[in-house]
Design an enzyme around this catalytic site. Structure first.
Site, PDB file in Angstrom:
ATOM      1  N   GLY A 189       0.483  -1.501   0.383  1.00 54.38           N
ATOM      2  CA  GLY A 189      -0.101   0.006   0.149  1.00 54.38           C
ATOM      3  C   GLY A 189       0.475   1.306  -0.156  1.00 54.38           C
ATOM      4  N   VAL A 193       0.031   4.379   5.885  1.00 53.45           N
ATOM      5  CA  VAL A 193      -0.509   3.358   6.412  1.00 53.45           C
ATOM      6  C   VAL A 193       0.956   2.155   6.585  1.00 53.45           C
ATOM      7  CG1 VAL A 193      -1.838   1.117   6.287  1.00 53.45           C
ATOM      8  CG2 VAL A 193      -2.254   3.792   5.379  1.00 53.45           C
ATOM      9  N   GLY A 194       2.143   2.248   5.821  1.00 52.23           N
ATOM     10  CA  GLY A 194       3.425   1.450   6.210  1.00 52.23           C
ATOM     11  C   GLY A 194       4.109   2.214   7.255  1.00 52.23           C
ATOM     12  N   GLU A 211       5.555  -3.608   1.091  1.00 54.71           N
ATOM     13  CA  GLU A 211       5.649  -2.661  -0.767  1.00 54.71           C
ATOM     14  C   GLU A 211       4.775  -2.167  -0.775  1.00 54.71           C
ATOM     15  OE1 GLU A 211       7.638  -4.194  -2.615  1.00 54.71           O
ATOM     16  OE2 GLU A 211       7.729  -6.068  -1.724  1.00 54.71           O
ATOM     17  N   CYS A 245       1.454   0.574  -8.870  1.00 54.59           N
ATOM     18  CA  CYS A 245       2.295   0.973  -8.159  1.00 54.59           C
ATOM     19  C   CYS A 245       4.444   0.968  -8.763  1.00 54.59           C
ATOM     20  CB  CYS A 245       2.645   0.230  -6.821  1.00 54.59           C
ATOM     21  SG  CYS A 245       3.049  -1.842  -7.190  1.00 54.59           S
TER      22      CYS A 245
END
Length: 511
Positions: A189, A193-194, A211, A245
């Protein structure tokens, strides 16, 4: 907060039961792993039409769009082909006493999947997690109202529900899941949020694979072969409406080729999607109206010259944004500062390659980098001065299709990697084991035990230091370490072996 606590109290016993199944050794059985991998392959063989239809409902696009979602079936087949080798113990050294490594499963793994490739990016991490012998919970994105329920139904039908589960939900459910103790968390994502995932993982010292993404740049120099360059950039930029991505985020093109590139990109948009991309069945959709609004603001604040597309063609309720090309946008605009993740291609001309490198390096490290050039010196210069998770020369995205190569980010674009054996290693613990002999003559300790009545003489220390750090002169050691010396020594050994065989009448091909 109350909802989070409620979900957390529900998830705790569920995770506990999975941990009990893992501790019982169920997932460590190679036969169990094979059955699950076969189940994933069969899942895709028997349901590829349903998977493709669900993907098109959520994200639009032509029928071939589904291939990216059913490809985990092929990855599962590859894992099956290599499973015995991956799970084997690996000898390190020794014979009478020997050192070796053994890959062992980590335990219970959480996979938080994104919305842009709802089946692929849920199942691709699941495959190495299963191959490594883990229990797994998958949290699909709530932004996939069609794909997420289908994924759960297929997992429940084809896989062992005691050890592999799907949990649906949004922010509260994800927050509650992150409160549990995991043995590994795999998140795909964005970086915001990572960071939340990493903070939650730190509470239990849980390892993570992130990732993420970033602004993956394209550099096109004055020597680029434009037929190949234009087609390959265009293909990946508009694929899935740019919601990838590793999609080309912005293009830096040498000023001498800028007009040519712009004109050809505009022509390719017309050729691929017609006068009305909204009516073209091959063109995808933005995932939801909120993201339509986000991408629209990027266009509105970009400045620069609008080549095609733009806000006039946006249909919010249909989740449609046309392919949009903007020439020379403001470098300070959000378009050139944030990851686009949508169908906008900013094109920026540059004077020198150093100027292009400076622009790329002024931003966070990207997940991917693409260089288009026929000049080997330029290619090497850029690869040596621009860092990224992965890179392609004279193409885009294709590096992630190689199953025997690792895919992952670096710095702000992520950490850890997967695909093939690299994914197996990522979701395994490589345990070093030394088996020491107890045969007669080999029963002593690694070092002599001290004897109170006979203190160790000082000269022993000097000998021990020499044995540890070496006695060979540094110059000689450096000479012997040169590549050509080592290669010459190997050739000499080969020549000696061939001569020895010949002297006994054995043909050299016997080697």
């Amino acid at each position: 907060m109350a909802a989070v606590e409620k979900f957390s109290s529900e998830y705790e016993p569920m995770v506990g039961k999975m941990r009990a199944a893992f501790d019982a050794g169920k997932t460590k059985d190679i036969a169990w792993r094979r059955r699950q991998l076969e189940g994933i392959h069969r899942m895709m063989v028997e349901n590829h039409e349903a998977v493709t239809d669900a993907t098109r409902k959520d994200l639009g696009g032509g029928k071939l769009r589904g291939l990216g979602e059913v490809s985990p079936g092929a990855a599962a087949d590859q894992a099956l082909a290599h499973l015995d080798d991956w799970t084997d113990e690996k000898w390190i050294s020794g014979w009478i006493s020997r050192c070796y490594t053994r890959p062992e499963p980590k335990g219970v793994v959480l996979i938080i999947a994104p919305w842009n490739f709802p089946f692929n990016l849920a199942l691709m991490p699941l495959i190495p997690a299963i191959a490594a012998g883990n229990c797994v919970i998958i949290k699909p994105s709530e932004m996939n109202p069609t794909c997420a329920p289908l994924l759960q139904a297929l997992v429940e039908k084809y896989l062992d529900s005691e050890c592999i589960k799907v949990v649906q939900g949004a922010l509260d459910e994800t927050t509650a899941l992150l409160k549990q103790r995991w043995d590994h968390i795999f998140y795909t994502g964005n970086g915001v949020v990572g960071r939340i995932v990493m903070r939650a993982a730190a509470e239990h010292l849980t390892p993570v694979t992130l990732e993420l993404g970033g602004k993956s740049p394209v550099i096109i120099d004055e020597t680029a072969q434009m037929d190949a360059t234009c087609d390959r950039v265009s293909l990946v930029k508009w694929m899935n409406c740019g919601q990838i991505c590793v999609a080309p985020d912005y293009v830096l093109v040498h000023e001498s080729r800028a007009k040519e590139f712009v004109d050809r990109q505009k022509a390719l948009v017309l050729k691929s999607f017609g006068d009305d991309p909204k009516a073209c069945g091959e063109y995808g959709k933005i995932v939801n109206e909120r993201h339509v609004d986000r991408v629209q603001k990027l266009i509105e604040t970009a400045k620069g010259e609008l080549i095609c597309g733009g806000v006039a063609g946006i249909d919010r309720s249909a989740r449609h944004i046309p392919p949009t090309i903007i020439y020379e946008p403001s470098m300070d605009s959000p378009l050139m500062q944030e990851e686009i993740f949508g169908p906008i291609m900013p094109i920026v001309p540059y004077k020198t390659l150093d100027d292009a490198i400076k622009i790329v390096n002024s931003k966070d490290m990207p997940l991917a980098f693409y260089m288009y050039s026929e000049n080997s010196a330029n290619i090497e210069k850029v690869l040596s001065n621009v860092s990224s998770g992965g890179a392609c020369v004279n193409t885009s995205l294709e590096h992630i299709l190689e199953e025997d190569a690792p895919f992952g980010g670096k710095g702000p674009s992520g950490m850890g990697s997967y695909h093939g054996k690299f994914g197996f290693d990522e979701l395994s613990h490589t345990r070093t084991i030394l088996r020491k002999s107890t045969l007669p003559g080999f029963r002593g300790a690694a070092f002599p035990l001290p004897i109170a009545a006979k203190p160790t003489p000082d000269f022993v220390y000097g000998i021990a230091v020499k044995m540890t750090l070496g006695v060979m002169p540094r110059g000689l050691k450096a000479f012997l370490r040169q590549h050509w010396v080592k290669r010459s020594f190997k050739l000499l050994l080969l020549a000696v072996a061939v001569g020895a065989l010949a002297s006994h009448g054995i043909p050299p091909w016997f080697l």
